[in-house]
Design a protein around this motif. Structure first.
Motif, PDB file in Angstrom:
ATOM      1  N   TYR A  38       1.400  -8.731   6.639  1.00  0.00           N
ATOM      2  CA  TYR A  38       2.189  -7.501   6.672  1.00  0.00           C
ATOM      3  C   TYR A  38       2.972  -7.342   5.375  1.00  0.00           C
ATOM      4  O   TYR A  38       3.060  -6.237   4.815  1.00  0.00           O
ATOM      5  CB  TYR A  38       3.143  -7.514   7.874  1.00  0.00           C
ATOM      6  N   ILE A  39       3.534  -8.435   4.887  1.00  0.00           N
ATOM      7  CA  ILE A  39       4.269  -8.389   3.621  1.00  0.00           C
ATOM      8  C   ILE A  39       3.340  -7.971   2.491  1.00  0.00           C
ATOM      9  O   ILE A  39       3.698  -7.170   1.624  1.00  0.00           O
ATOM     10  CB  ILE A  39       4.918  -9.751   3.320  1.00  0.00           C
ATOM     11  N   SER A  40       2.115  -8.484   2.509  1.00  0.00           N
ATOM     12  CA  SER A  40       1.128  -8.111   1.496  1.00  0.00           C
ATOM     13  C   SER A  40       0.844  -6.620   1.538  1.00  0.00           C
ATOM     14  O   SER A  40       0.768  -5.955   0.495  1.00  0.00           O
ATOM     15  CB  SER A  40      -0.167  -8.897   1.710  1.00  0.00           C
ATOM     16  N   HIS A  41       0.706  -6.071   2.742  1.00  0.00           N
ATOM     17  CA  HIS A  41       0.459  -4.630   2.892  1.00  0.00           C
ATOM     18  C   HIS A  41       1.646  -3.811   2.377  1.00  0.00           C
ATOM     19  O   HIS A  41       1.453  -2.749   1.765  1.00  0.00           O
ATOM     20  CB  HIS A  41       0.192  -4.306   4.359  1.00  0.00           C
ATOM     21  N   LEU A  42       2.853  -4.300   2.615  1.00  0.00           N
ATOM     22  CA  LEU A  42       4.031  -3.605   2.112  1.00  0.00           C
ATOM     23  C   LEU A  42       4.063  -3.623   0.581  1.00  0.00           C
ATOM     24  O   LEU A  42       4.356  -2.609  -0.050  1.00  0.00           O
ATOM     25  CB  LEU A  42       5.308  -4.260   2.653  1.00  0.00           C
ATOM     26  N   ARG A  43       3.735  -4.758   0.005  1.00  0.00           N
ATOM     27  CA  ARG A  43       3.765  -4.881  -1.456  1.00  0.00           C
ATOM     28  C   ARG A  43       2.702  -4.008  -2.127  1.00  0.00           C
ATOM     29  O   ARG A  43       2.888  -3.520  -3.241  1.00  0.00           O
ATOM     30  CB  ARG A  43       3.572  -6.348  -1.862  1.00  0.00           C
ATOM     31  N   LYS A  44       1.597  -3.814  -1.455  1.00  0.00           N
ATOM     32  CA  LYS A  44       0.508  -3.020  -2.008  1.00  0.00           C
ATOM     33  C   LYS A  44       0.631  -1.528  -1.671  1.00  0.00           C
ATOM     34  O   LYS A  44      -0.148  -0.712  -2.155  1.00  0.00           O
ATOM     35  CB  LYS A  44      -0.833  -3.538  -1.494  1.00  0.00           C
ATOM     36  N   GLY A  45       1.594  -1.185  -0.839  1.00  0.00           N
ATOM     37  CA  GLY A  45       1.773   0.209  -0.453  1.00  0.00           C
ATOM     38  C   GLY A  45       0.845   0.662   0.657  1.00  0.00           C
ATOM     39  O   GLY A  45       0.758   1.858   0.955  1.00  0.00           O
ATOM     40  N   LEU A  46       0.148  -0.287   1.281  1.00  0.00           N
ATOM     41  CA  LEU A  46      -0.742   0.056   2.394  1.00  0.00           C
ATOM     42  C   LEU A  46       0.065   0.377   3.650  1.00  0.00           C
ATOM     43  O   LEU A  46      -0.440   1.056   4.549  1.00  0.00           O
ATOM     44  CB  LEU A  46      -1.713  -1.090   2.664  1.00  0.00           C
ATOM     45  N   ARG A  47       1.279  -0.149   3.710  1.00  0.00           N
ATOM     46  CA  ARG A  47       2.238   0.204   4.762  1.00  0.00           C
ATOM     47  C   ARG A  47       3.492   0.656   4.020  1.00  0.00           C
ATOM     48  O   ARG A  47       4.031  -0.088   3.193  1.00  0.00           O
ATOM     49  CB  ARG A  47       2.551  -1.011   5.655  1.00  0.00           C
ATOM     50  N   ASP A  48       3.953   1.873   4.299  1.00  0.00           N
ATOM     51  CA  ASP A  48       5.052   2.421   3.491  1.00  0.00           C
ATOM     52  C   ASP A  48       6.224   2.942   4.308  1.00  0.00           C
ATOM     53  O   ASP A  48       7.065   3.673   3.792  1.00  0.00           O
ATOM     54  CB  ASP A  48       4.523   3.544   2.597  1.00  0.00           C
ATOM     55  N   ASN A  49       6.288   2.561   5.572  1.00  0.00           N
ATOM     56  CA  ASN A  49       7.369   3.088   6.403  1.00  0.00           C
ATOM     57  C   ASN A  49       7.978   1.987   7.263  1.00  0.00           C
ATOM     58  O   ASN A  49       7.956   2.051   8.491  1.00  0.00           O
ATOM     59  CB  ASN A  49       6.833   4.221   7.281  1.00  0.00           C
ATOM     60  N   PRO A  50       8.542   0.951   6.617  1.00  0.00           N
ATOM     61  CA  PRO A  50       9.116  -0.168   7.374  1.00  0.00           C
ATOM     62  C   PRO A  50      10.341   0.255   8.169  1.00  0.00           C
ATOM     63  O   PRO A  50      10.977   1.271   7.875  1.00  0.00           O
ATOM     64  CB  PRO A  50       9.490  -1.165   6.278  1.00  0.00           C
ATOM     65  N   THR A  51      10.681  -0.538   9.150  1.00  0.00           N
ATOM     66  CA  THR A  51      11.866  -0.257   9.955  1.00  0.00           C
ATOM     67  C   THR A  51      13.120  -0.747   9.234  1.00  0.00           C
ATOM     68  O   THR A  51      13.052  -1.536   8.286  1.00  0.00           O
ATOM     69  CB  THR A  51      11.793  -0.966  11.318  1.00  0.00           C
ATOM     70  N   LEU A  52      14.256  -0.283   9.709  1.00  0.00           N
ATOM     71  CA  LEU A  52      15.541  -0.715   9.161  1.00  0.00           C
ATOM     72  C   LEU A  52      15.672  -2.227   9.265  1.00  0.00           C
ATOM     73  O   LEU A  52      16.122  -2.891   8.322  1.00  0.00           O
ATOM     74  CB  LEU A  52      16.681  -0.029   9.920  1.00  0.00           C
ATOM     75  N   ASN A 141      16.572   0.821  15.505  1.00  0.00           N
ATOM     76  CA  ASN A 141      15.696   0.369  14.435  1.00  0.00           C
ATOM     77  C   ASN A 141      14.877   1.525  13.859  1.00  0.00           C
ATOM     78  O   ASN A 141      13.644   1.546  13.950  1.00  0.00           O
ATOM     79  CB  ASN A 141      14.751  -0.721  14.978  1.00  0.00           C
ATOM     80  N   PRO A 142      15.550   2.507  13.247  1.00  0.00           N
ATOM     81  CA  PRO A 142      14.829   3.648  12.661  1.00  0.00           C
ATOM     82  C   PRO A 142      13.975   3.199  11.485  1.00  0.00           C
ATOM     83  O   PRO A 142      14.225   2.157  10.879  1.00  0.00           O
ATOM     84  CB  PRO A 142      15.962   4.562  12.194  1.00  0.00           C
ATOM     85  N   ARG A 143      12.988   4.007  11.164  1.00  0.00           N
ATOM     86  CA  ARG A 143      12.120   3.692  10.034  1.00  0.00           C
ATOM     87  C   ARG A 143      12.675   4.298   8.749  1.00  0.00           C
ATOM     88  O   ARG A 143      13.570   5.146   8.777  1.00  0.00           O
ATOM     89  CB  ARG A 143      10.701   4.176  10.304  1.00  0.00           C
ATOM     90  N   LEU A 144      12.120   3.830   7.642  1.00  0.00           N
ATOM     91  CA  LEU A 144      12.593   4.263   6.334  1.00  0.00           C
ATOM     92  C   LEU A 144      12.568   5.778   6.193  1.00  0.00           C
ATOM     93  O   LEU A 144      13.514   6.384   5.681  1.00  0.00           O
ATOM     94  CB  LEU A 144      11.735   3.621   5.241  1.00  0.00           C
ATOM     95  N   LYS A 145      11.496   6.416   6.657  1.00  0.00           N
ATOM     96  CA  LYS A 145      11.406   7.872   6.524  1.00  0.00           C
ATOM     97  C   LYS A 145      12.454   8.576   7.375  1.00  0.00           C
ATOM     98  O   LYS A 145      12.902   9.678   7.033  1.00  0.00           O
ATOM     99  CB  LYS A 145       9.996   8.351   6.872  1.00  0.00           C
ATOM    100  N   HIS A 146      12.850   7.955   8.487  1.00  0.00           N
ATOM    101  CA  HIS A 146      13.937   8.529   9.276  1.00  0.00           C
ATOM    102  C   HIS A 146      15.235   8.511   8.469  1.00  0.00           C
ATOM    103  O   HIS A 146      15.990   9.487   8.456  1.00  0.00           O
ATOM    104  CB  HIS A 146      14.147   7.735  10.572  1.00  0.00           C
ATOM    105  N   LEU A 147      15.497   7.384   7.805  1.00  0.00           N
ATOM    106  CA  LEU A 147      16.711   7.269   6.995  1.00  0.00           C
ATOM    107  C   LEU A 147      16.725   8.308   5.880  1.00  0.00           C
ATOM    108  O   LEU A 147      17.737   8.960   5.632  1.00  0.00           O
ATOM    109  CB  LEU A 147      16.812   5.866   6.389  1.00  0.00           C
ATOM    110  N   LEU A 148      15.571   8.468   5.225  1.00  0.00           N
ATOM    111  CA  LEU A 148      15.474   9.434   4.138  1.00  0.00           C
ATOM    112  C   LEU A 148      15.615  10.866   4.645  1.00  0.00           C
ATOM    113  O   LEU A 148      16.281  11.699   4.035  1.00  0.00           O
ATOM    114  CB  LEU A 148      14.144   9.263   3.406  1.00  0.00           C
ATOM    115  N   GLY A 149      14.974  11.159   5.770  1.00  0.00           N
ATOM    116  CA  GLY A 149      15.049  12.503   6.333  1.00  0.00           C
ATOM    117  C   GLY A 149      16.453  12.871   6.769  1.00  0.00           C
ATOM    118  O   GLY A 149      16.918  14.002   6.537  1.00  0.00           O
ATOM    119  N   LEU A 150      17.165  11.927   7.374  1.00  0.00           N
ATOM    120  CA  LEU A 150      18.545  12.181   7.807  1.00  0.00           C
ATOM    121  C   LEU A 150      19.479  12.325   6.606  1.00  0.00           C
ATOM    122  O   LEU A 150      20.348  13.201   6.586  1.00  0.00           O
ATOM    123  CB  LEU A 150      19.013  11.040   8.713  1.00  0.00           C
TER     124      LEU A 150
END
Length: 237
Positions: A38-52, A141-150
């Motif tokens: 999962y960390i690898s996917h985050l680093r590569k941008g394959l997952r881009d909406n992690p939780t708080l 535990n909102p996701r990153l996009k929730h934080l940005l949207g709010l």
């Protein structure tokens, strides 16, 4: 523009020379559960909406401020783990941040505005209510996009976009809250409404009218007057 979450995480891991497996172990030592895949996917941008919670665990494991992932400061100052209450911070925005001409936004209004814009995905009013008032022993535990949207909806932004640092940096939040308290005091005294009215009418005023307005405003400020009434001159609406 603020760097992407993936670019920031990859850079932090590279600077600290920490492999995905080691980072996963560091997160586990803090009580989290994150696979190296999962960390690898985050680093590569394959997952881009992690939780708080994911952001906070990664920040603690990498010894940085959580705000580093949204363009904020990197260095940690004192004890920044665990974080302060997210619901309390969100409730403050709902209670205090709204246009002068109306009252606070409802969860339905905010959810609709964020979802209709679409830049940061969608969010439901029922989920917003859960974030505002979570059930006992429940960790929001909102996701990153929730934080940005709010952050975007409530005007926490600069030239680089929404400033979700309010949710991730106690120092930034304290500064903003102090400024918000000052603004609220001015709003309750009628100053904000006065300035808004002046800004709307000033382009149509003569030089003499501008001089009178400045004089009246200055006298009111110096006298401590809080009954801000500035009638339009004859012929003006």
């Amino acid at each position: 523009m603020t760097r992407s979450f993936a670019a920031t995480l990859d850079d932090l891991c590279g600077r600290r020379k920490i492999a995905n497996t080691d980072l996963a172990k560091a997160v586990a030592a803090l009580g989290g559960d994150m696979t190296n895949s999962y960390i690898s996917h985050l680093r590569k941008g394959l997952r881009d909406n992690p939780t708080l919670q994911t952001i906070e665990y990664l920040a603690a494991a990498l010894d940085v401020c959580p705000a580093a992932f949204v363009g904020g400061r990197t260095e940690r100052l004192g004890q920044e783990w665990p974080r302060r209450s997210f619901p309390a911070r969100l409730r403050r925005l709902f209670d205090k941040v709204y246009p002068v001409s109306r009252g606070p936004f409802t969860p339905e209004e905010v959810a609709r505005a964020v979802s209709e814009r679409g830049t940061y995905g969608s969010i439901s009013s029922s989920y917003l209510r859960e974030l505002l008032n979570p059930a006992p022993d429940t960790l929001p535990n909102p996701r990153l996009k929730h934080l940005l949207g709010l952050a975007d909806h409530f005007g926490l932004a600069d030239d680089n976009g929404p400033q979700a640092t309010y949710f991730l940096d106690d120092r930034v939040a304290a500064t903003f809250d102090a400024e918000l308290d000052d603004f609220i005091a001015l709003r309750e005294a009628g100053v904000v409404e006065l300035v808004t009215r002046v800004a709307e009418r000033a382009p149509h005023w003569s030089p003499e009218m501008r001089r009178q307005a400045v004089s009246a405003f200055t006298q009111a400020v110096e006298s401590g007057e809080t009954n801000w009434v500035y009638p339009a001159p004859d012929g003006e609406s």
